[in-house]
Design an enzyme around this catalytic site. Structure first.
Site, mmCIF file in Angstrom:
data_model
loop_
_atom_site.group_PDB
_atom_site.id
_atom_site.type_symbol
_atom_site.label_atom_id
_atom_site.label_comp_id
_atom_site.label_asym_id
_atom_site.label_seq_id
_atom_site.Cartn_x
_atom_site.Cartn_y
_atom_site.Cartn_z
ATOM 1 N N GLU A 59 0.847 -1.202 0.000
ATOM 2 C CA GLU A 59 0.000 0.000 0.000
ATOM 3 C C GLU A 59 0.879 1.248 0.000
ATOM 4 O OE1 GLU A 59 0.022 -2.569 1.994
ATOM 5 O OE2 GLU A 59 -1.824 -2.806 3.127
ATOM 6 N N THR B 199 17.711 -37.819 -1.083
ATOM 7 C CA THR B 199 17.845 -37.117 -2.370
ATOM 8 C C THR B 199 19.244 -36.538 -2.525
ATOM 9 O OG1 THR B 199 15.498 -36.648 -2.405
ATOM 10 C CG2 THR B 199 16.879 -35.204 -3.733
HETATM 11 N N1 LIG Z 1 11.214 -37.709 -9.046
HETATM 12 C C1 LIG Z 1 11.337 -36.871 -8.043
HETATM 13 O O1 LIG Z 1 10.592 -35.888 -7.946
HETATM 14 C C2 LIG Z 1 12.406 -37.118 -7.031
HETATM 15 C C3 LIG Z 1 12.681 -36.145 -6.060
HETATM 16 C C4 LIG Z 1 13.673 -36.405 -5.126
HETATM 17 C C5 LIG Z 1 14.329 -37.621 -5.156
HETATM 18 N N2 LIG Z 1 14.031 -38.538 -6.126
HETATM 19 C C6 LIG Z 1 14.687 -39.861 -6.150
HETATM 20 O O2 LIG Z 1 14.222 -40.553 -5.001
HETATM 21 C C7 LIG Z 1 15.295 -41.327 -4.437
HETATM 22 C C8 LIG Z 1 15.611 -40.828 -3.041
HETATM 23 O O3 LIG Z 1 14.415 -40.650 -2.367
HETATM 24 P P1 LIG Z 1 14.169 -41.195 -0.899
HETATM 25 O O4 LIG Z 1 12.708 -41.313 -0.750
HETATM 26 O O5 LIG Z 1 15.040 -42.388 -0.660
HETATM 27 O O6 LIG Z 1 14.816 -40.016 -0.094
HETATM 28 P P2 LIG Z 1 14.276 -38.673 0.610
HETATM 29 O O7 LIG Z 1 12.814 -38.685 0.769
HETATM 30 O O8 LIG Z 1 14.923 -37.526 -0.051
HETATM 31 O O9 LIG Z 1 14.977 -38.830 2.008
HETATM 32 C C9 LIG Z 1 14.537 -39.815 2.889
HETATM 33 C C10 LIG Z 1 15.360 -39.719 4.146
HETATM 34 O O10 LIG Z 1 14.984 -38.543 4.862
HETATM 35 C C11 LIG Z 1 15.377 -38.737 6.200
HETATM 36 N N3 LIG Z 1 14.361 -38.316 7.139
HETATM 37 C C12 LIG Z 1 14.595 -37.572 8.233
HETATM 38 N N4 LIG Z 1 13.501 -37.443 8.960
HETATM 39 C C13 LIG Z 1 12.531 -38.109 8.328
HETATM 40 C C14 LIG Z 1 11.177 -38.344 8.631
HETATM 41 N N5 LIG Z 1 10.611 -37.847 9.723
HETATM 42 N N6 LIG Z 1 10.473 -39.100 7.792
HETATM 43 C C15 LIG Z 1 11.027 -39.592 6.668
HETATM 44 N N7 LIG Z 1 12.313 -39.411 6.325
HETATM 45 C C16 LIG Z 1 13.064 -38.672 7.160
HETATM 46 C C17 LIG Z 1 15.588 -40.240 6.384
HETATM 47 O O11 LIG Z 1 16.979 -40.473 6.545
HETATM 48 P P3 LIG Z 1 17.601 -40.276 8.020
HETATM 49 O O12 LIG Z 1 16.772 -41.124 8.932
HETATM 50 O O13 LIG Z 1 18.994 -40.699 7.894
HETATM 51 O O14 LIG Z 1 17.458 -38.843 8.327
HETATM 52 C C18 LIG Z 1 15.115 -40.829 5.093
HETATM 53 O O15 LIG Z 1 15.815 -41.994 4.715
HETATM 54 C C19 LIG Z 1 16.442 -41.171 -5.390
HETATM 55 O O16 LIG Z 1 16.363 -42.209 -6.341
HETATM 56 C C20 LIG Z 1 16.175 -39.835 -6.030
HETATM 57 O O17 LIG Z 1 16.791 -39.742 -7.313
HETATM 58 C C21 LIG Z 1 13.073 -38.297 -7.051
#
Ligand SMILES: NC(=O)c1ccc[n+]([C@@H]2O[C@H](COP(=O)([O-])OP(=O)(O)OC[C@H]3O[C@@H](n4cnc5c(N)ncnc54)[C@H](OP(=O)(O)O)[C@@H]3O)[C@@H](O)[C@H]2O)c1
Length: 366
Positions: free
Chosen positions: A57, A201
């Site tokens: 504003e 990720t």
């Molecule tokens: N297509 C897409 O849009 C896209 C986007 C991103 C990634 N990707 C692909 O997805 C794969 C990786 O994904 P992801 O699902 O394994 O990894 P993510 O969702 O990026 O990370 C998961 C990690 O987050 C941590 N985390 C911490 N607190 C959490 C909670 N409260 N709940 C859940 N997780 C928590 C955990 O590790 P800690 O317990 O060690 O903290 C868990 O293993 C790869 O292949 C990547 O290339 C694709």
């Protein structure tokens, strides 16, 4: 003034405000337009400036000067009525000689909550509230969520193949979407206060998570990693260039302090919250902490596990799925976990948009 003219000028005010989304936190990004009585002359426009001040504003009224007298002000959110770091906008509106105010919605911030409109009315200004209210609620979702729930609004974005995969653990990196879709995602990043991903990720992709659109490079928001045990490599890209774009790593209270020192030495910041029952970052607490730091809009780019956990905790406000219709590579990581699939039943599909050969679909909480 016709309702159609009011809507046209409010749409302009909203568009002005939306251009600065991602730059004004902790304040909302508001837009304002000063026009003559029949809407045929636009006298001035303005938006909340980077850092949150001056408010829209004041920008519009300063630009209009004396020409504001007797005119109509369109504003996408109720003018503030409290003395914060700057004096109330309602005072500035009254002093400007504006005769009529068209306001999209009330500000739920309990320092305002209708008092801005009331002050204007008490000064004899005609005030109408509710023009394009639905769009304004969407535009100000970040601010509204922060003042009512204490946390930023969360938009989850995932890309998936037509078979429903988001990534590949066994093979080379899956290329899901093309150039046009990637540019669209970078624009969404530019309008967020922060980009957030899980540690999975970072380990899989080592992404930069910045804005690489020509001319918008300076709009890269803060990058946030959810990482319970500080497994983020100190040599990762987001830590390495945290001098250029801030990186915050959200971890648990018990994570290694030695590891934290290495991140701090590299310029990244470590935030700690209590672990959840599974020993992981408690996502509700993490988002409250981000809200307390002033963030209003978090753009979560996965991965699938973090997105699923956010859905389980009822912490998603908007969901965007990009389906890559000419994805390259074989996937084996499903994009939608079971909790996210269930959660989607309660969301409303609000639009879709093509980008090259890819398709974006947008859902939001009703
Ligand atoms: N297509 C897409 O849009 C896209 C986007 C991103 C990634 N990707 C692909 O997805 C794969 C990786 O994904 P992801 O699902 O394994 O990894 P993510 O969702 O990026 O990370 C998961 C990690 O987050 C941590 N985390 C911490 N607190 C959490 C909670 N409260 N709940 C859940 N997780 C928590 C955990 O590790 P800690 O317990 O060690 O903290 C868990 O293993 C790869 O292949 C990547 O290339 C694709």
């Amino acid at each position: 003034m016709s309702a159609g003219t009011d809507r046209r000028l409010m749409a302009l005010a909203l568009t002005l405000g939306e251009r600065n989304l991602g730059r004004t936190w902790p304040n909302p990004s508001v837009g304002a337009v000063v026009a003559d009585e029949d809407g045929s002359l636009i006298v001035a426009g303005g938006a909340t400036q980077p850092g949150g001040r001056p408010h829209a504003e004041r920008v519009a009224l300063a630009s209009a000067g004396e020409a504001a007298r007797g005119r109509t002000l369109y504003v996408s959110l109720e003018p503030c009525s409290h003395h914060g770091k700057s004096p109330p906008c309602s005072d500035a509106v009254i002093a400007s000689g504006i005769r009529r105010v068209v306001s999209a919605i009330e500000d739920p911030d309990d320092r305002v909550a209708g008092r801005g409109h009331a002050l204007l009315r008490a000064a004899g200004i005609s005030v109408e509230v509710g023009c394009l209210a639905d769009r304004a609620r969407r535009s100000h979702r970040g601010h509204m969520t922060r003042v009512t729930k204490g946390r930023p609004a969360v938009t989850v974005k995932l890309a998936r193949t037509t078979e429903g995969f988001a990534g590949s653990r066994s093979g080379p990196r899956l290329l899901i979407t093309g150039e046009d879709a990637r540019a669209r995602v970078h624009l969404m990043r530019a309008h967020a206060d922060a980009i957030m991903v899980g540690i999975g990720t970072i380990l899989a992709d080592d992404p930069f998570l910045d804005v690489r659109l020509p001319g918008l490079e300076s709009r890269s928001p803060i990058r946030i990693v959810i990482d319970s045990g500080l497994r983020t490599p100190v040599g990762s890209r987001i830590v390495g260039d945290s001098g250029r774009v801030p990186t915050w790593i959200v971890t648990t209270a018990g994570a290694s302090f030695e590891a934290e020192r290495a991140f701090v030495a590299s310029g990244a910041e470590v935030l700690r919250v209590e672990p959840d029952a599974a020993g992981r970052v408690d996502l509700g607490q993490a988002l409250q902490l981000l809200g307390a730091r002033g963030l209003t809009r978090v753009f979560c780019e996965g991965g699938p596990e973090l997105a699923n956990a956010l859905a389980r905790a009822d912490l998603i406000d908007e969901l965007t799925l990009a389906t890559g219709r000419s994805a390259r590579g074989q996937g084996d990581v499903p994009a939608l976990g079971p909790d996210l699939q269930d959660f989607m039943d309660g969301l409303r599909l609000v639009g879709d948009e093509g980008a090259g050969s890819d398709l974006f679909m947008f859902w939001e909480k009703p």
